[in-house]
Structure formats: structure tokens, C-alpha cells
Motif scaffolding. Structure first.
Motif, PDB file in Angstrom:
ATOM      1  N   THR A  68       0.842  -1.160  -0.011  1.00  0.00           N
ATOM      2  CA  THR A  68       0.204   0.069  -0.264  1.00  0.00           C
ATOM      3  C   THR A  68       1.015   1.226   0.116  1.00  0.00           C
ATOM      4  OG1 THR A  68      -0.049  -0.004   2.519  1.00  0.00           O
ATOM      5  CG2 THR A  68      -1.734  -1.279   1.279  1.00  0.00           C
ATOM      6  N   LEU A  69       0.248   2.351  -0.570  1.00  0.00           N
ATOM      7  CA  LEU A  69       0.885   3.325  -0.390  1.00  0.00           C
ATOM      8  C   LEU A  69       1.468   4.039   0.920  1.00  0.00           C
ATOM      9  CD1 LEU A  69       1.616   5.619  -2.810  1.00  0.00           C
ATOM     10  CD2 LEU A  69      -0.502   7.159  -1.871  1.00  0.00           C
ATOM     11  N   ASP A  70       0.544   3.771   2.049  1.00  0.00           N
ATOM     12  CA  ASP A  70       1.172   4.020   3.398  1.00  0.00           C
ATOM     13  C   ASP A  70       2.017   3.293   3.811  1.00  0.00           C
ATOM     14  OD1 ASP A  70       0.339   5.376   5.850  1.00  0.00           O
ATOM     15  OD2 ASP A  70      -0.015   3.191   6.592  1.00  0.00           O
ATOM     16  N   THR A  71       2.233   1.936   3.541  1.00  0.00           N
ATOM     17  CA  THR A  71       3.398   0.917   3.853  1.00  0.00           C
ATOM     18  C   THR A  71       4.620   1.498   3.068  1.00  0.00           C
ATOM     19  OG1 THR A  71       1.768  -0.670   4.175  1.00  0.00           O
ATOM     20  CG2 THR A  71       4.224  -1.220   3.812  1.00  0.00           C
ATOM     21  N   SER A 126      -0.220  14.495 -13.756  1.00  0.00           N
ATOM     22  CA  SER A 126       0.101  13.691 -13.081  1.00  0.00           C
ATOM     23  C   SER A 126      -0.846  12.601 -13.113  1.00  0.00           C
ATOM     24  CB  SER A 126       0.266  13.995 -11.388  1.00  0.00           C
ATOM     25  OG  SER A 126       0.471  12.807 -10.787  1.00  0.00           O
ATOM     26  N   ASN A 127      -0.724  11.307 -12.876  1.00  0.00           N
ATOM     27  CA  ASN A 127      -1.801  10.065 -12.642  1.00  0.00           C
ATOM     28  C   ASN A 127      -2.135   9.670 -11.227  1.00  0.00           C
ATOM     29  OD1 ASN A 127       0.608   8.784 -12.581  1.00  0.00           O
ATOM     30  ND2 ASN A 127      -0.136   6.999 -13.054  1.00  0.00           N
ATOM     31  N   SER A 128      -1.288  10.694 -10.200  1.00  0.00           N
ATOM     32  CA  SER A 128      -1.375  10.184  -8.933  1.00  0.00           C
ATOM     33  C   SER A 128      -2.623  11.066  -8.095  1.00  0.00           C
ATOM     34  CB  SER A 128       0.274  10.854  -8.266  1.00  0.00           C
ATOM     35  OG  SER A 128      -0.097  10.707  -6.624  1.00  0.00           O
ATOM     36  N   THR A 154      -2.521   1.793  -4.845  1.00  0.00           N
ATOM     37  CA  THR A 154      -1.294   2.874  -5.037  1.00  0.00           C
ATOM     38  C   THR A 154      -1.855   4.285  -5.272  1.00  0.00           C
ATOM     39  OG1 THR A 154      -1.565   2.550  -7.550  1.00  0.00           O
ATOM     40  CG2 THR A 154      -0.003   1.214  -6.142  1.00  0.00           C
ATOM     41  N   GLN A 155      -3.288   4.527  -5.469  1.00  0.00           N
ATOM     42  CA  GLN A 155      -3.852   5.668  -5.542  1.00  0.00           C
ATOM     43  C   GLN A 155      -3.431   6.204  -7.129  1.00  0.00           C
ATOM     44  OE1 GLN A 155      -4.379   8.249  -2.179  1.00  0.00           O
ATOM     45  NE2 GLN A 155      -4.248   6.494  -0.874  1.00  0.00           N
ATOM     46  N   ALA A 156      -3.079   5.518  -8.068  1.00  0.00           N
ATOM     47  CA  ALA A 156      -2.851   5.898  -9.343  1.00  0.00           C
ATOM     48  C   ALA A 156      -3.844   5.886 -10.228  1.00  0.00           C
ATOM     49  CB  ALA A 156      -1.731   5.094  -9.774  1.00  0.00           C
TER      50      ALA A 156
END
Length: 260
Positions: A68-71, A126-128, A154-156
Motif C-alpha cells: 500500500t501507499l502508506d506502507t 500527474s496520474n497520482s 497505489t491511488q494511481a
């Protein structure tokens, strides 16, 4: 250094060198041999390396695991901050345009851009989702978030809509994150849809700057999205194996090693 970061560096060193030795790793990381053996046991269970007598050898499998993005945001934080700082040197002359790929290191770069005097002289694509929201919340005027499907892990933003938009865009510099970088397989990631967006960023930019902490060097993920020859600059940290840095420079790639 946290155990997780040490293991990531051990995995990268094993992938680059092909084989590592317990005694040498113990001296390099200033920990006991028993600590290194435990690290290698963990990496072996994860399939990242194969334990052998006195050390470990590189795994030959392509990785598919995603975090995950957080990890990921809590891993190699010092290296990522240093890499982001070094990346500022590669911003285009203003007015200019940049692509910011989804990722934790590119996210760190976006925070630095938002705080700079150049931010409102750049067109940013961006794609984020987190990067676009952060830039917009900081008052940056020219921020374009690609439309499409958001991957939760990934929230992408990915998908055909994003790719159709990218086909119409050109950028001065693309700042690209990657899960892995090898000389043979190039840049790679776990998900084919994210790989497609990354490939579009690479193809449609005049200059490609890869932000890649040393733990990713020598590793391989399932989907390759760019060849080594597509890269202009690699920014990594000072823990990068010198043999790998030299190999990149031999291929006429600018390599910057940032001190964490």
C-alpha cells in the motif's frame, strides 16, 4: 537503520552482485552475523533471495507483490527525501511542463515543487490522486490529473481514458518512479495498467528522470515499461552498489547518488 530497510538493501545488493556473504554484510551494516542470517531467512521465505551456505544468491523469479501507499511511504524515507531534493535540479526551464508519476518518491518531489518559487511557472500532469490534490491544495494553478480508474493500493489513475489523454500530451521532463530497475529488464512494476501509463510518460517526454532508491536496483517485477536506453537520468541514494552505478554510466546514463 530499521530491519526492513536493511533487508531491502540486502535484497538489492544480492540482485546486483548475484551472491552475498554473511560476514561481509555483517561488516557493511554493522550488525551481528546472526542478525544477517535472520534477515536472509526472512528474505528467503519471501522468495526474494535463496539461502546458501555462508550467504545467499539472487532469486530468478519476477516479483508481483505490491504494498500500500502508506506502507511504502514509511520505507527508505531518508533516501527518498534526498532523491527528491536532488531531482529539483532537473526541473525544466520555465515556463515548462513536467509529468509526475505516481509513487512515494515522486510525492516527496511534488511537495518540494509546491514549496518552490517555480511551481506556478510549470504545467504539471500527474496520474497520482495524492500528488494532484496536494499541489492543488498548495495553490498551484496548472495541475492536470489524468482521468480514469483509481487503483486503491497505489491511488494511481489508470485505464484507457488516461492513455487517450496522454497520447495528446508532451512534456519537457518526466519524473518516473519504479518498483525495480535492472540492466536487462529495464524499469518494471507489478501492474500492467500502471505500466502502460508509466510507458506513456516515458515516451512523451523530452527527458526521463527516474527516481529510484537503492533497494530497487537489481530487482525485477513482472511488467517492464521502459528499457535502459529510454532513460536519461537515474537519481538514487548513496547506498547504491558502485558496480551498478558504473554499469549505468557506461550506458551514457547520468547517475546522481544523493546522501540520505
Amino acid at each position: 537503520m530499521y530491519a526492513e530497510e536493511r533487508r531491502r538493501q540486502i535484497a538489492s545488493l544480492t540482485a546486483v552482485e548475484g551472491r552475498v556473504n554473511v560476514t561481509e554484510l555483517s561488516h557493511k551494516f554493522d550488525v551481528t552475523a546472526e542478525t544477517i542470517r535472520r534477515d536472509l531467512a526472512v528474505l528467503d521465505r519471501e522468495g526474494v533471495v535463496h539461502r546458501v551456505h555462508g550467504g545467499a544468491v539472487a532469486s530468478q523469479t519476477f516479483q508481483t507483490a505490491e504494498f500500500t501507499l502508506d506502507t511504502r511511504s514509511r520505507s527508505a524515507t531518508g533516501a527518498k527525501s534526498a532523491i527528491a531534493e536532488a531531482a529539483l535540479e532537473f526541473l525544466p526551464e520555465t515556463p515548462g511542463s513536467i509529468f509526475l508519476d505516481a509513487g512515494t518518491t515522486t510525492n516527496a518531489l511534488s511537495d518540494l515543487i509546491a514549496a518552490s518559487t517555480l511551481a506556478n511557472q510549470l504545467s504539471i500532469v500527474s496520474n497520482s490522486l495524492p500528488i494532484a490534490l496536494s499541489l492543488a491544495n498548495n495553490g498551484i494553478k496548472d495541475v492536470q490529473l489524468l482521468g480514469g480508474t483509481v487503483r486503491g493500493i497505489t491511488q494511481a489513475v489508470v485505464g484507457d481514458t488516461a492513455l487517450r489523454t496522454m497520447a495528446l500530451l508532451r512534456g519537457d521532463v518526466a519524473f518516473i518512479g519504479t518498483n525495480a530497475l535492472t540492466l536487462d529488464h529495464g524499469l518494471s512494476t507489478a501492474d500492467a495498467q500502471e505500466a502502460a501509463i508509466k510507458a506513456a510518460f516515458v515516451t512523451n517526454a523530452r527527458k526521463v528522470v527516474v527516481l529510484c532508491d537503492s533497494s530497487k536496483l537489481g530487482n525485477d517485477y513482472l511488467v517492464s515499461f521502459a528499457k535502459i536506453s529510454d532513460i536519461d537520468v537515474v537519481i538514487t541514494d548513496s547506498a547504491a552498489p558502485q558496480s551498478f552505478v558504473d554499469a549505468l554510466r557506461e550506458r551514457e546514463i547520468t547517475v546522481v547518488t544523493a546522501d540520505a
